[in-house]
Scaffold this motif. Structure first.
Motif, short mmCIF file in Angstrom:
data_model
loop_
_atom_site.label_atom_id
_atom_site.label_comp_id
_atom_site.label_asym_id
_atom_site.label_seq_id
_atom_site.Cartn_x
_atom_site.Cartn_y
_atom_site.Cartn_z
N ASN A 57 6.85 -10.88 37.33
CA ASN A 57 5.47 -10.76 36.86
C ASN A 57 5.91 -11.42 35.58
O ASN A 57 4.03 -11.88 34.91
CB ASN A 57 5.33 -9.12 36.40
N ASN A 58 6.66 -11.86 35.14
CA ASN A 58 6.27 -12.76 33.44
C ASN A 58 5.58 -14.42 33.52
O ASN A 58 5.07 -14.12 32.93
CB ASN A 58 7.74 -13.31 33.25
N VAL A 59 5.51 -14.75 35.18
CA VAL A 59 5.12 -15.66 35.73
C VAL A 59 3.02 -15.59 34.98
O VAL A 59 2.98 -16.49 34.69
CB VAL A 59 5.51 -16.57 36.75
N ILE A 80 4.18 -3.46 31.35
CA ILE A 80 3.34 -3.12 30.36
C ILE A 80 4.80 -3.98 29.64
O ILE A 80 4.71 -4.77 28.76
CB ILE A 80 2.58 -2.57 29.81
N LYS A 81 5.70 -3.33 29.42
CA LYS A 81 7.54 -3.51 28.78
C LYS A 81 7.49 -4.11 29.01
O LYS A 81 8.06 -5.19 28.89
CB LYS A 81 8.22 -2.30 29.55
N ALA A 104 -4.62 4.37 25.12
CA ALA A 104 -2.79 4.02 26.01
C ALA A 104 -2.42 3.12 26.37
O ALA A 104 -1.70 2.55 26.20
CB ALA A 104 -3.01 5.46 26.89
N THR A 105 -3.42 2.24 26.88
CA THR A 105 -3.18 0.75 27.49
C THR A 105 -2.74 0.02 25.49
O THR A 105 -1.65 -0.39 25.50
CB THR A 105 -3.55 -0.14 27.97
N GLU A 106 -3.24 0.24 25.13
CA GLU A 106 -2.84 -0.96 23.67
C GLU A 106 -2.12 -0.62 23.09
O GLU A 106 -1.06 -1.00 22.27
CB GLU A 106 -4.36 -0.55 22.90
N GLU A 107 -1.38 0.98 23.11
CA GLU A 107 0.15 1.47 22.60
C GLU A 107 0.31 0.92 23.74
O GLU A 107 2.06 1.05 23.07
CB GLU A 107 0.04 3.05 22.34
N GLY A 110 1.90 -2.42 22.08
CA GLY A 110 2.13 -2.71 20.41
C GLY A 110 0.98 -2.89 19.89
O GLY A 110 2.20 -3.12 18.71
N LYS A 111 0.44 -3.53 20.26
CA LYS A 111 -0.21 -4.67 19.25
C LYS A 111 -1.72 -4.47 20.00
O LYS A 111 -2.23 -3.91 20.64
CB LYS A 111 0.07 -5.82 19.39
#
Length: 268
Positions: A57-59, A80-81, A104-107, A110-111
Motif C-alpha cells: 500500500n505504501n507504493v 490509514i495507519k 473521522a478520516t482527518e483524525e 492526524g492532520k
C-alpha cells in the motif's frame, strides 16, 4: 486529467470504478495503480485493464495524486495507519465507506488533508451508479470537478452536504436491495400466473429500468407518470388500489427511514 489515481483494495466497487475511468479515457491504464494483498485479484485487474499493481500500500501512497480507499470500513484505521506518513502533501483521499465521516478520516490521518467522502452504489458494476460526493474545505473547485468526472464515468454523481449522507445511504446506497426485492416479487406473481421464470425476471426488470429512465429523462413527476398508465376502471388502477390496501408507499417510506436511522447509528 493529468494525475495518478491509486486504489487501495480492488473488490467489486474498486474494479467498477477502474473500468469506468478507463472506458471514459480519463487517464491511461498506466496512470492507475492498484494495491491489494490478494495477488489473484491484482493479476485479474492487470490482465483486464492493464493497470499497475502492487501488494504494498505504501507504493500506492507514494505514487498517487488521488487515492481511493476501496476497502471495508473496519479496515480504514489499519490502512490509514500504514499510509498516512507516506502520502503526498497535496494528495486527495477519496473514501467510499458507509458511516465514515470526513472528520473521522482527518483524525485518522492526524492532520488536515484533502478528503472527499463519496457514497456510490452497486449499479456501478453495470455503469449506472448514483454517487453522492462531499468534499472538505481543502479541496478546490477544480479538484472537486476531477472527482466528479471520475464518478460520472460509471453513472451519475451529485455534490451533497455531508449531513445528507445518511439519507443518501438509504435512497441510493441501500435501495437497490429493495428494488431487487420488488423485481423478484413481480416475477413471482408472473410465474404464479404461468410465465416461465427467466422470462418473468426479464419483463419485470425491464419494466423497472424503463420506468426509472422515464423519470430521469422526462423530468415529469412520478405521480404524473403513474397517472398516465391508470385508465378509468382499468387494470393498472386496480393494482394501484391493491398496493395502497397493503400500505405500499408507507412500507417503502418506513424502510428508507429505518435505513437512514441505522446509518446515523453506525456513524456515531
Amino acid at each position: 486529467m493529468n494525475k495518478i489515481i491509486g486504489f487501495i483494495g480492488c473488490g467489486n466497487m474498486g474494479k467498477a470504478m477502474i473500468g469506468g475511468i478507463i472506458n471514459a479515457k480519463l487517464v491511461t491504464p498506466q496512470s492507475i495503480i492498484v494495491g491489494d494483498l490478494n495477488e489473484k485479484s491484482l493479476a485479474k485487474v492487470a490482465e483486464e485493464y492493464g493497470t499497475k499493481t502492487t501488494t504494498d500500500n505504501n507504493v500506492v501512497a507514494k505514487t498517487a495524486d488521488i487515492i481511493v480507499l476501496s476497502v471495508k470500513p473496519n479496515l480504514y484505521p489499519v490502512v490509514i495507519k500504514q499510509i498516512k506518513d507516506q502520502v503526498k502533501e497535496d494528495v486527495i483521499i477519496v473514501t467510499i465507506a458507509a458511516g465514515r465521516a470526513i472528520e473521522a478520516t482527518e483524525e485518522m490521518f492526524g492532520k488536515k488533508i484533502r478528503v472527499v467522502r463519496v457514497m456510490p452504489n452497486t449499479p456501478a458494476l453495470v455503469g449506472e451508479a448514483m454517487s453522492a460526493i462531499c468534499p472538505n474545505e481543502m479541496v478546490s473547485k477544480e479538484e472537486v470537478s476531477e472527482i466528479v468526472s471520475i464518478f460520472e464515468s460509471f453513472g451519475k454523481a451529485e455534490i451533497v452536504n455531508e449531513k445528507l449522507m445518511d439519507v443518501v445511504t438509504a435512497v441510493s446506497g441501500s435501495s437497490p436491495a429493495f428494488v431487487f426485492m420488488f423485481i423478484e416479487a413481480m416475477a413471482d406473481a408472473a410465474v404464479l400466473d404461468g410465465m416461465p421464470r427467466n422470462q418473468a425476471y426479464k419483463f419485470a426488470a425491464q419494466a423497472v429500468y424503463g420506468s426509472a429512465k422515464m423519470v430521469l429523462e422526462t423530468g415529469r413527476h412520478p405521480g404524473d407518470l403513474k397517472d398516465m398508465v391508470c385508465s378509468p376502471s382499468g387494470t393498472t388502477i386496480e393494482g394501484v388500489a391493491a398496493l395502497e390496501e397493503n400500505s405500499f408507499r408507507n412500507a417503502v417510506i418506513s424502510a428508507l427511514r429505518k435505513t437512514t436511522q441505522k446509518s446515523i447509528e453506525l456513524s456515531k
